[in-house]
Write an enzyme that holds these catalytic residues in place. Structure first.
Site, PDB file in Angstrom:
ATOM      1  N   SER A  99      -6.794  -5.946  -5.903  1.00 14.89           N
ATOM      2  CA  SER A  99      -8.116  -6.521  -5.335  1.00 14.89           C
ATOM      3  C   SER A  99      -9.326  -6.463  -6.150  1.00 14.89           C
ATOM      4  O   SER A  99      -9.448  -5.807  -7.164  1.00 14.89           O
ATOM      5  CB  SER A  99      -8.365  -5.545  -3.900  1.00 14.89           C
ATOM      6  OG  SER A  99      -9.074  -4.595  -4.174  1.00 14.89           O
ATOM      7  N   ALA A 100     -10.296  -7.193  -5.623  1.00  8.16           N
ATOM      8  CA  ALA A 100     -11.544  -7.361  -6.553  1.00  8.16           C
ATOM      9  C   ALA A 100     -12.120  -5.799  -6.399  1.00  8.16           C
ATOM     10  O   ALA A 100     -13.214  -5.587  -7.343  1.00  8.16           O
ATOM     11  CB  ALA A 100     -12.636  -8.416  -5.840  1.00  8.16           C
ATOM     12  N   GLU A 101     -11.944  -5.097  -5.549  1.00  2.00           N
ATOM     13  CA  GLU A 101     -12.356  -3.620  -5.303  1.00  2.00           C
ATOM     14  C   GLU A 101     -11.620  -2.709  -6.335  1.00  2.00           C
ATOM     15  O   GLU A 101     -12.192  -1.628  -6.530  1.00  2.00           O
ATOM     16  CB  GLU A 101     -12.456  -3.375  -3.808  1.00  2.00           C
ATOM     17  CG  GLU A 101     -13.558  -3.928  -2.817  1.00  2.00           C
ATOM     18  CD  GLU A 101     -12.972  -5.411  -2.624  1.00  2.00           C
ATOM     19  OE1 GLU A 101     -11.817  -5.517  -2.277  1.00  2.00           O
ATOM     20  OE2 GLU A 101     -13.959  -6.292  -2.346  1.00  2.00           O
ATOM     21  N   ASN A 102     -10.414  -3.078  -6.580  1.00  2.00           N
ATOM     22  CA  ASN A 102      -9.646  -2.108  -7.326  1.00  2.00           C
ATOM     23  C   ASN A 102     -10.211  -1.734  -8.729  1.00  2.00           C
ATOM     24  O   ASN A 102      -9.947  -0.783  -9.390  1.00  2.00           O
ATOM     25  CB  ASN A 102      -8.212  -2.602  -7.547  1.00  2.00           C
ATOM     26  CG  ASN A 102      -7.491  -2.476  -6.230  1.00  2.00           C
ATOM     27  OD1 ASN A 102      -6.312  -3.104  -6.077  1.00  2.00           O
ATOM     28  ND2 ASN A 102      -7.922  -1.375  -5.359  1.00  2.00           N
ATOM     29  N   TRP A 103     -11.166  -2.525  -9.205  1.00  2.00           N
ATOM     30  CA  TRP A 103     -11.736  -2.031 -10.554  1.00  2.00           C
ATOM     31  C   TRP A 103     -12.837  -0.728 -10.625  1.00  2.00           C
ATOM     32  O   TRP A 103     -12.782  -0.313 -11.532  1.00  2.00           O
ATOM     33  CB  TRP A 103     -12.862  -3.339 -11.040  1.00  2.00           C
ATOM     34  CG  TRP A 103     -12.151  -4.672 -11.086  1.00  2.00           C
ATOM     35  CD1 TRP A 103     -12.359  -5.739 -10.338  1.00  2.00           C
ATOM     36  CD2 TRP A 103     -11.397  -5.111 -12.107  1.00  2.00           C
ATOM     37  NE1 TRP A 103     -11.681  -6.909 -10.899  1.00  2.00           N
ATOM     38  CE2 TRP A 103     -11.221  -6.515 -12.157  1.00  2.00           C
ATOM     39  CE3 TRP A 103     -10.897  -4.520 -13.332  1.00  2.00           C
ATOM     40  CZ2 TRP A 103     -10.335  -7.371 -13.035  1.00  2.00           C
ATOM     41  CZ3 TRP A 103     -10.092  -5.353 -14.236  1.00  2.00           C
ATOM     42  CH2 TRP A 103      -9.941  -6.655 -14.165  1.00  2.00           C
ATOM     43  N   ARG A 130      -5.485  -1.812   8.205  1.00  2.00           N
ATOM     44  CA  ARG A 130      -6.661  -2.654   7.928  1.00  2.00           C
ATOM     45  C   ARG A 130      -6.330  -3.867   7.258  1.00  2.00           C
ATOM     46  O   ARG A 130      -5.183  -3.999   6.782  1.00  2.00           O
ATOM     47  CB  ARG A 130      -7.334  -1.776   6.865  1.00  2.00           C
ATOM     48  CG  ARG A 130      -8.061  -0.552   7.514  1.00  2.00           C
ATOM     49  CD  ARG A 130      -9.037  -0.091   6.140  1.00  2.00           C
ATOM     50  NE  ARG A 130      -8.250   0.429   5.129  1.00  2.00           N
ATOM     51  CZ  ARG A 130      -7.862   1.563   5.344  1.00  2.00           C
ATOM     52  NH1 ARG A 130      -7.870   2.578   6.313  1.00  2.00           N
ATOM     53  NH2 ARG A 130      -7.142   2.179   4.113  1.00  2.00           N
ATOM     54  N   VAL A 131      -7.080  -4.811   7.193  1.00  2.00           N
ATOM     55  CA  VAL A 131      -6.771  -6.084   6.383  1.00  2.00           C
ATOM     56  C   VAL A 131      -7.558  -6.232   5.084  1.00  2.00           C
ATOM     57  O   VAL A 131      -6.844  -6.734   4.198  1.00  2.00           O
ATOM     58  CB  VAL A 131      -7.441  -7.235   7.364  1.00  2.00           C
ATOM     59  CG1 VAL A 131      -7.242  -8.456   6.662  1.00  2.00           C
ATOM     60  CG2 VAL A 131      -6.958  -7.190   8.736  1.00  2.00           C
ATOM     61  N   SER A 132      -8.471  -5.331   4.725  1.00  2.00           N
ATOM     62  CA  SER A 132      -8.930  -5.171   3.451  1.00  2.00           C
ATOM     63  C   SER A 132      -9.428  -6.292   2.680  1.00  2.00           C
ATOM     64  O   SER A 132      -8.694  -6.646   1.376  1.00  2.00           O
ATOM     65  CB  SER A 132      -7.982  -4.247   2.524  1.00  2.00           C
ATOM     66  OG  SER A 132      -7.861  -2.745   3.382  1.00  2.00           O
ATOM     67  N   ARG A 179       0.141   7.843  -2.795  1.00  2.00           N
ATOM     68  CA  ARG A 179       0.467   8.706  -1.932  1.00  2.00           C
ATOM     69  C   ARG A 179       2.216   8.946  -2.066  1.00  2.00           C
ATOM     70  O   ARG A 179       2.448  10.203  -2.035  1.00  2.00           O
ATOM     71  CB  ARG A 179       0.416   8.304  -0.418  1.00  2.00           C
ATOM     72  CG  ARG A 179      -0.850   8.629   0.262  1.00  2.00           C
ATOM     73  CD  ARG A 179      -1.233   7.814   1.216  1.00  2.00           C
ATOM     74  NE  ARG A 179      -1.638   6.506   1.131  1.00  2.00           N
ATOM     75  CZ  ARG A 179      -1.457   5.635   2.201  1.00  2.00           C
ATOM     76  NH1 ARG A 179      -1.212   5.815   3.279  1.00  2.00           N
ATOM     77  NH2 ARG A 179      -1.897   4.460   1.783  1.00  2.00           N
ATOM     78  N   ASP A 187       0.769  -1.131  -0.061  1.00  2.00           N
ATOM     79  CA  ASP A 187       0.043  -0.040  -0.163  1.00  2.00           C
ATOM     80  C   ASP A 187       1.069   1.178   0.032  1.00  2.00           C
ATOM     81  O   ASP A 187       1.983   1.217   0.443  1.00  2.00           O
ATOM     82  CB  ASP A 187      -0.960   0.136   1.180  1.00  2.00           C
ATOM     83  CG  ASP A 187      -2.223   0.977   0.995  1.00  2.00           C
ATOM     84  OD1 ASP A 187      -2.242   1.682  -0.114  1.00  2.00           O
ATOM     85  OD2 ASP A 187      -2.618   1.133   2.258  1.00  2.00           O
TER      86      ASP A 187
HETATM   87  C1  FPP Z   1      -1.955   0.242  -3.314  1.00  2.00           C
HETATM   88  O1  FPP Z   1      -1.508   1.379  -3.177  1.00  2.00           O
HETATM   89  C2  FPP Z   1      -1.421  -0.550  -4.578  1.00  2.00           C
HETATM   90  C3  FPP Z   1      -2.167  -1.028  -5.342  1.00  2.00           C
HETATM   91  C4  FPP Z   1      -3.558  -1.162  -5.421  1.00  2.00           C
HETATM   92  C5  FPP Z   1      -1.498  -2.065  -6.630  1.00  2.00           C
HETATM   93  C6  FPP Z   1      -0.404  -2.712  -6.176  1.00  2.00           C
HETATM   94  C7  FPP Z   1       0.232  -2.844  -7.436  1.00  2.00           C
HETATM   95  C8  FPP Z   1       1.886  -2.757  -7.497  1.00  2.00           C
HETATM   96  C9  FPP Z   1       2.778  -2.698  -6.212  1.00  2.00           C
HETATM   97  C10 FPP Z   1       2.470  -2.605  -8.748  1.00  2.00           C
HETATM   98  C11 FPP Z   1       2.209  -3.581  -9.820  1.00  2.00           C
HETATM   99  C12 FPP Z   1       2.160  -5.138  -9.338  1.00  2.00           C
HETATM  100  C13 FPP Z   1       2.810  -6.157  -9.580  1.00  2.00           C
HETATM  101  C14 FPP Z   1       2.864  -7.377  -9.153  1.00  2.00           C
HETATM  102  C15 FPP Z   1       3.849  -5.991 -10.824  1.00  2.00           C
HETATM  103  P1  FPP Z   1      -2.671   2.753  -3.583  1.00  2.00           P
HETATM  104  O2  FPP Z   1      -2.541   2.877  -5.058  1.00  2.00           O
HETATM  105  O3  FPP Z   1      -3.813   2.425  -2.803  1.00  2.00           O
HETATM  106  O4  FPP Z   1      -1.940   3.752  -2.772  1.00  2.00           O
HETATM  107  P2  FPP Z   1      -2.611   4.972  -1.933  1.00  2.00           P
HETATM  108  O5  FPP Z   1      -3.283   4.152  -0.739  1.00  2.00           O
HETATM  109  O6  FPP Z   1      -1.614   5.734  -1.352  1.00  2.00           O
HETATM  110  O7  FPP Z   1      -3.363   5.750  -2.866  1.00  2.00           O
END
Ligand code: FPP
Length: 260
Positions: free
Chosen positions: A73-77, A202-204, A32, A28
């Site tokens: 994650s399933a929610e990232n869409w 969080r465990v999300s 940021r 995570d």
């Molecule tokens: C959370 O950070 C991260 C993700 C949702 C994606 C994770 C992806 C990578 C580390 C790169 C690609 C993966 C591979 C395996 C090559 P965030 O975007 O939620 O950060 P924030 O909370 O600061 O906005």
């Protein structure tokens, strides 16, 4: 049917060792990290994928056998379309680039999650990488993709019901051990250590059932800044913890017997 390797041992002390066999990471803080530098979020993900490379190498060098990374994650869409598209392209690129290293280090690739919903080029690259590394046994890199623990439990419940209907599981005899045979992680041991970067605690929806007895480490470091030294420090913290699995400290230390 695969043997269930998830069940906690009766002799809890025997399952505890200084190096966690399975580390799972909620990566995570990419967004940021980028924002702090006035960069687009995707640049944070790009730098995050460099960290994936560094930590994967470090983890297996330090003796970890399974490394699970929560990559999508399933929610990232629900994120903006250009971010989702960028993450998918990054993943495809990562898989193409990583194959050589996975071979060199004898690491097998696996996924957990509803990968059928991923774009075709990513699915193709995943299938090729999984097939090409299937015989490697030094370690297993598990990418959680379109993963959500609640989806996994629903999928397992459906699979379990189908197995009962087909006579492969006993009707009315559901236990954690028989149910766990239908999770995406059926042949993967439970995580010993879950790390989350970026200061969120969080465990999300990540490995909810499998992390029932895991140790948790939350670090303020943003994922793109997370180094192999940070990872090694997390393993040291883990090694100092006493995992009791519901027993007393005296029982764990072998000073008191464990009742059955
Ligand atoms: C959370 O950070 C991260 C993700 C949702 C994606 C994770 C992806 C990578 C580390 C790169 C690609 C993966 C591979 C395996 C090559 P965030 O975007 O939620 O950060 P924030 O909370 O600061 O906005």
């Amino acid at each position: 049917m695969p043997a269930n390797r998830n069940a906690p041992s009766q002799n809890a002390a025997a399952t505890t060792s200084a190096v966690p066999a399975h580390v799972a990471i909620i990566m995570d803080g990419n967004g940021r990290w980028a924002k702090q530098r006035g960069l687009p979020r995707l640049e944070g993900h790009r730098r995050g994928s460099r960290t994936v490379r560094a930590i994967t190498t470090a983890a297996f060098e330090l003796g970890v056998r399974y490394l699970t990374l929560y990559a999508f994650s399933a929610e990232n869409w629900k994120r903006p379309q250009d971010e989702v598209g960028g993450l998918m392209r990054l993943l495809e690129f990562f898989l193409k680039q990583e194959l050589k290293t996975l071979h060199k280090n004898k690491i097998r690739l696996r996924t957990i999650g509803r990968t059928d919903a991923l774009p075709a080029p990513v699915r193709k690259q995943l299938a090729a990488t999984i097939a090409a590394t299937a015989d490697h046994a030094r370690g297993t890199l598990v990418l959680a993709l379109n993963y959500g623990s609640r989806d996994e439990i629903a999928d397992a419940a459906n699979a379990y019901a189908a197995a009962v209907a087909a006579g492969r599981e006993p009707a009315g005899g559901c236990t954690w051990e028989t149910f766990a045979r239908h999770l995406y992680t059926a042949d993967i041991p439970d995580p010993d250590l879950v790390i989350r970067t970026s200061g969120e605690t969080r465990v999300s929806n990540f490995l909810l059932m499998q992390s029932a007895y895991a140790e948790f480490i939350f670090t303020p470091v943003l994922w793109p800044d997370f180094t192999k030294e940070d990872f090694a420090a997390a393993l040291e913290t883990y090694a100092r913890r006493e995992r009791r699995f519901g027993l007393t400290s005296e029982q764990i230390k072998g000073k008191l017997e464990v009742r059955n």
